[in-house]
Design an enzyme around this catalytic site. Structure first.
Site, mmCIF file in Angstrom:
data_model
loop_
_atom_site.group_PDB
_atom_site.id
_atom_site.type_symbol
_atom_site.label_atom_id
_atom_site.label_comp_id
_atom_site.label_asym_id
_atom_site.label_seq_id
_atom_site.Cartn_x
_atom_site.Cartn_y
_atom_site.Cartn_z
ATOM 1 N N GLY A 1 0.784 -1.240 0.000
ATOM 2 C CA GLY A 1 0.000 0.000 0.000
ATOM 3 C C GLY A 1 0.813 1.286 0.000
ATOM 4 O O GLY A 1 0.295 2.337 0.370
ATOM 5 N N SER A 2 2.075 1.231 -0.468
ATOM 6 C CA SER A 2 2.860 2.471 -0.453
ATOM 7 C C SER A 2 2.284 3.501 -1.434
ATOM 8 O O SER A 2 2.386 4.709 -1.191
ATOM 9 C CB SER A 2 4.334 2.197 -0.756
ATOM 10 N N ASN A 3 1.673 3.038 -2.520
ATOM 11 C CA ASN A 3 1.065 4.003 -3.442
ATOM 12 C C ASN A 3 -0.170 4.655 -2.836
ATOM 13 O O ASN A 3 -0.384 5.858 -2.995
ATOM 14 C CB ASN A 3 0.730 3.339 -4.782
ATOM 15 N N LYS B 1 -8.576 -13.241 -10.748
ATOM 16 C CA LYS B 1 -9.715 -12.318 -10.881
ATOM 17 C C LYS B 1 -10.658 -12.561 -9.704
ATOM 18 O O LYS B 1 -10.420 -13.471 -8.903
ATOM 19 C CB LYS B 1 -10.440 -12.530 -12.217
ATOM 20 N N MET C 1 -3.788 -7.165 -7.252
ATOM 21 C CA MET C 1 -3.187 -8.183 -8.107
ATOM 22 C C MET C 1 -4.212 -9.092 -8.782
ATOM 23 O O MET C 1 -3.996 -10.303 -8.899
ATOM 24 C CB MET C 1 -2.170 -8.997 -7.295
ATOM 25 N N ARG C 2 -5.320 -8.511 -9.201
ATOM 26 C CA ARG C 2 -6.344 -9.261 -9.935
ATOM 27 C C ARG C 2 -6.845 -8.415 -11.090
ATOM 28 O O ARG C 2 -6.899 -7.192 -10.976
ATOM 29 C CB ARG C 2 -7.541 -9.592 -9.026
ATOM 30 N N ASN D 1 -4.995 2.437 -12.919
ATOM 31 C CA ASN D 1 -4.054 1.457 -12.362
ATOM 32 C C ASN D 1 -2.649 2.017 -12.474
ATOM 33 O O ASN D 1 -2.352 2.804 -13.370
ATOM 34 C CB ASN D 1 -4.152 0.152 -13.172
ATOM 35 N N HIS E 1 1.352 0.641 -12.827
ATOM 36 C CA HIS E 1 2.057 -0.575 -13.229
ATOM 37 C C HIS E 1 3.563 -0.299 -13.263
ATOM 38 O O HIS E 1 3.981 0.734 -13.797
ATOM 39 C CB HIS E 1 1.560 -1.012 -14.612
HETATM 40 C C1 GAR Z 1 3.601 -1.273 -7.306
HETATM 41 O O1 GAR Z 1 4.935 -1.236 -7.741
HETATM 42 C C2 GAR Z 1 2.658 -1.379 -8.488
HETATM 43 O O2 GAR Z 1 3.136 -0.720 -9.609
HETATM 44 C C3 GAR Z 1 2.619 -2.874 -8.694
HETATM 45 O O3 GAR Z 1 2.594 -3.414 -7.403
HETATM 46 C C4 GAR Z 1 3.295 -2.551 -6.527
HETATM 47 C C5 GAR Z 1 2.409 -2.274 -5.332
HETATM 48 O O4 GAR Z 1 3.106 -1.553 -4.368
HETATM 49 N N1 GAR Z 1 1.465 -3.253 -9.436
HETATM 50 C C6 GAR Z 1 1.444 -4.262 -10.298
HETATM 51 O O5 GAR Z 1 2.408 -4.983 -10.508
HETATM 52 C C7 GAR Z 1 0.108 -4.466 -10.997
HETATM 53 N N2 GAR Z 1 0.270 -5.358 -12.119
HETATM 54 P P1 GAR Z 1 2.345 -0.852 -3.157
HETATM 55 O O6 GAR Z 1 1.402 -1.900 -2.559
HETATM 56 O O7 GAR Z 1 3.452 -0.511 -2.194
HETATM 57 O O8 GAR Z 1 1.623 0.344 -3.677
#
Ligand code: GAR
Length: 212
Positions: A11-13, A65, A92-93, A109, A111
């Site tokens: 969840g850092s984003n 999914k 991740m779905r 999203n 990526h």
């Molecule tokens: C992030 O790097 C995001 O880009 C990636 O998962 C990480 C989640 O980090 N997403 C994917 O790979 C989606 N296909 P976070 O939980 O610290 O935000």
């Protein structure tokens, strides 16, 4: 604009978006709810610590999914919380019709690669293994494909000789934390329009693309 965040892990984003709101850098946006498919996801803890509603909704039996009935529950939970924009942050779905149709053009999203290269899982590792010298992150609208929707913004990072996939991912995440709040701000300000595959951003700046 009320946003709902879906995440499966750290969840850092989400944190970067919530911090930007708290600092006043991301204006006119509130997080109404955070939903996870993983009961132990740290994203839920982060939300609770910030006083934001945090829900775990059991994803059902599929790995990649949500079961259709469960996807309906996700859509209901988002609607119940008046969510206008769905923000996938490490969810991740794949999302399918029960989320895509009520939120057409309203799901984004992030990526960890420069799409369309390296879709799917562990994209930073795919880029490292492939030997590319530059990679990065992409924020895009979500459509029914895997990481295929129209691109809103991309920031790039180098890959060095003595790198590891983990170091590359950490470098990408720093850029993600700039890119995602910036993209959400442009959407909240109605400065984003979609024309086919092309996303137009009115008065975009170098948070959206670090080559600008
Ligand atoms: C992030 O790097 C995001 O880009 C990636 O998962 C990480 C989640 O980090 N997403 C994917 O790979 C989606 N296909 P976070 O939980 O610290 O935000």
């Amino acid at each position: 604009m009320k946003i709902g965040v879906l995440g499966s892990g750290n969840g850092s984003n989400f944190q970067a978006v919530a911090d930007a709101i708290e600092r006043g850098d991301l204006k006119g946006v509130t997080v109404s709810v955070v939903i996870s498919d993983n009961p132990d996801a740290y994203i839920l803890e982060r939300a609770k610590k910030m006083g934001i509603k945090a829900l775990y909704i059991n994803p059902g039996g599929y790995k990649t999914k949500l079961e259709p009935d469960i996807e309906k529950q996700y859509a209901c939970a988002l609607k119940d919380n008046q969510v206008e924009l769905v923000v996938l942050a490490g969810f991740m779905r794949m999302v399918k019709d029960y989320l895509l149709s009520p939120y057409k053009g309203r799901i984004v999203n992030i990526h960890p690669s420069l799409l369309p290269a390296f879709t799917g899982l562990d994209s930073f590792r795919q880029a490292y293994d492939y030997g590319v010298k530059i990679t990065g992150c992409t924020v895009h609208f979500v459509d029914s494909g895997m990481d295929t929707g129209p691109i809103i913004g991309q920031r790039c990072v180098p890959i060095y000789e003595d790198d590891t996939p983990e170091k590359v991912h950490a470098r990408i995440q720093k850029e993600e934390h700039i890119l995602y709040p910036a993209c959400i701000q442009f959407i909240a300000d109605n400065k984003v329009s979609i024309a086919g595959r092309r996303v137009k951003i009115y008065n975009s700046d170098n948070r959206i693309n670090n080559l600008l």
